[in-house]
Design an enzyme around this catalytic site. Structure first.
Site, short mmCIF file in Angstrom:
data_model
loop_
_atom_site.label_atom_id
_atom_site.label_comp_id
_atom_site.label_asym_id
_atom_site.label_seq_id
_atom_site.Cartn_x
_atom_site.Cartn_y
_atom_site.Cartn_z
N HIS A 169 40.46 29.36 38.11
CA HIS A 169 39.40 28.82 38.11
C HIS A 169 39.38 27.13 37.79
O HIS A 169 40.30 26.50 38.20
CB HIS A 169 38.32 29.35 36.98
CG HIS A 169 38.05 30.78 37.43
ND1 HIS A 169 37.95 31.36 38.60
CD2 HIS A 169 37.92 31.85 36.49
CE1 HIS A 169 37.80 32.59 38.44
NE2 HIS A 169 37.84 33.01 37.29
N LYS B 263 31.66 41.20 42.06
CA LYS B 263 33.06 40.43 42.20
C LYS B 263 34.05 41.37 41.62
O LYS B 263 33.79 41.91 40.39
CB LYS B 263 32.90 39.05 41.44
CG LYS B 263 33.93 38.17 41.45
CD LYS B 263 34.52 37.65 42.80
CE LYS B 263 36.02 36.72 42.61
NZ LYS B 263 35.34 35.36 42.41
N LEU B 264 35.40 41.34 42.05
CA LEU B 264 36.35 41.86 41.24
C LEU B 264 37.73 41.19 41.65
O LEU B 264 37.98 40.64 42.76
CB LEU B 264 36.30 43.43 41.83
CG LEU B 264 37.35 44.40 41.47
CD1 LEU B 264 36.87 44.95 40.02
CD2 LEU B 264 37.56 45.53 42.34
N SER B 265 38.69 41.33 40.71
CA SER B 265 40.25 40.84 40.93
C SER B 265 40.79 41.74 41.96
O SER B 265 40.43 43.03 41.85
CB SER B 265 41.05 40.89 39.73
OG SER B 265 40.36 40.00 38.70
N THR C 175 44.31 39.31 39.09
CA THR C 175 45.48 39.06 40.06
C THR C 175 46.16 38.06 39.74
O THR C 175 47.50 38.01 39.95
CB THR C 175 44.78 38.34 41.26
OG1 THR C 175 43.38 39.45 41.82
CG2 THR C 175 45.68 38.30 42.56
N ALA C 176 45.76 37.12 38.63
CA ALA C 176 46.73 36.39 38.01
C ALA C 176 47.83 37.10 37.25
O ALA C 176 49.04 36.99 37.24
CB ALA C 176 46.07 35.45 37.12
#
Length: 271
Positions: free
Chosen positions: A148, A55-57, A109-110
Site C-alpha cells: 500500500h 476484497k481479498l489477497s 500475497t506479500a
C-alpha cells in the site's frame, strides 16, 4: 437488494467503489452495506464466509474458492506494483535466513511472494501493514515487507530497499503480479454475480473518468495523507486489469496460485 461489502481502507479500493457506494452510477437496484478493514482482517472474514462481496489477497483465494468466485473487475494486478522488502541497515538477500521479517499477515500475497522468492526466511512476524515501517525503524524486526502507501514513502523515513518482490516475480515468470482480488459469494446466483461485476466495472470506469469526485472519500480513510502519494497509489494499482482481468490477468492469477491448488476447474474460479 442489500449486500454486505467488505473492502480495505486503501486508496485504490475507496477510489474504485466510491461511485457505486454513493449512487453516482446505475447500481441496478443493488445497495451495499459497507465494512472497511485491514487486508488481513478482510482475509479472515472471507475465510469465515461472512461477506457477500469482499476484497481479498490473491494468496487467500485457494482457501475460499469453494465459497467465492473472483470478479473480472476490481483486481489490484499489474506490473511494477509489487511489495517491497526493506530494512534500516543494508541487508543482502542471501543474509535473510537469519532475519526477523515483518509481514502484513499470513494470508497476504506479500507473504506468499516472500515465500516463493526467499523461502529461507523463517522468522516472519505479522503486523498491521501500517505498522511495519516502524517495526523496522525501531529494530523490532530486521526487515519488513511494505504494501500500500508504505512503498511510496519508505526512503523518506530512512529505510532502504532489499528487494522489489514484484520485479523478482516478473523476472521469474514474465507475468504481471496479482495482489488483491474482489470476490463474490457462491451463495448468490450467477445472474446476480454478473450484475455485481457489471456494477463494479461501471463504478471503476466512472472513477477513472472523474478522479476528483472521489477525492474526499479516499482521503477520509487513507493512511498516508499526502495527495501526491495517494494519487501515485491509485495510478499504480487501478489500471486496465482493474476494469477487466482479461486473458493475461487470469493467466497471472493461475500462474501465481497454480490451478491445482483450487481443487476445482479453472473456469469455475472466475465469474
Amino acid at each position: 437488494m442489500n449486500l454486505k461489502l467488505n473492502i480495505s481502507t486503501c486508496p485504490n479500493d475507496t477510489f474504485m467503489f466510491e461511485a457505486m457506494l454513493h449512487g453516482r452510477i446505475d447500481t441496478e437496484g443493488l445497495v451495499f452495506d459497507l465494512h472497511l478493514a485491514d487486508i488481513e482482517q478482510l482475509n479472515g472474514a472471507a475465510l469465515s464466509g461472512e461477506p457477500d462481496i469482499s476484497k481479498l489477497s490473491y494468496a487467500a483465494v485457494p482457501q475460499i474458492s469453494d465459497r467465492y468466485k473472483i470478479l473480472n473487475s476490481g483486481s489490484a494486478l499489474g506490473r511494477g506494483n509489487g511489495p517491497l522488502l526493506v530494512s534500516r541497515y543494508k541487508i543482502y538477500p542471501d543474509e535473510l535466513h537469519d532475519a526477523r521479517v515483518a509481514i502484513p499477515g499470513e494470508h497476504t500475497t506479500a507473504n506468499l511472494l516472500l515465500n516463493k522468492i526467499y523461502p529461507s526466511v523463517k522468522d516472519r512476524r505479522a503486523y498491521l501493514f501500517s505498522d511495519i515501517a516502524e517495526a523496522v525503524m525501531t529494530g523490532e524486526c530486521d526487515a519488513g515487507v511494505l504494501i500500500h502507501e508504505g512503498r511510496f514513502v519508505y526512503r523518506k523515513i530512512g529505510l532502504q530497499l532489499v528487494a522489489d518482490l514484484g520485479v523478482e516475480w516478473e523476472r521469474l515468470t514474465g507475468l504481471p503480479l496479482p495482489l488483491g482480488a474482489i470476490v463474490v459469494s457462491r451463495r448468490l446466483d450467477a445472474p446476480l454475480q454478473r450484475k455485481i461485476d457489471r456494477v463494479l466495472r461501471r463504478s471503476i470506469e466512472y472513477a477513472r473518468a472523474n478522479p476528483a469526485v472521489s477525492a474526499g472519500f479516499v482521503r477520509q480513510y487513507a493512511q498516508e495523507l499526502s495527495e501526491e502519494v495517494t494519487r501515485s497509489h491509485i495510478e499504480l494499482f487501478v489500471n486496465d486489469y482493474s476494469v477487466d482481468l482479461g486473458a493475461e490477468g487470469r493467466k497471472a492469477v493461475t500462474g501465481l496460485l497454480g490451478t491445482e491448488t483450487f481443487g476445482i476447474k479453472e473456469e469455475e474460479v472466475f465469474v
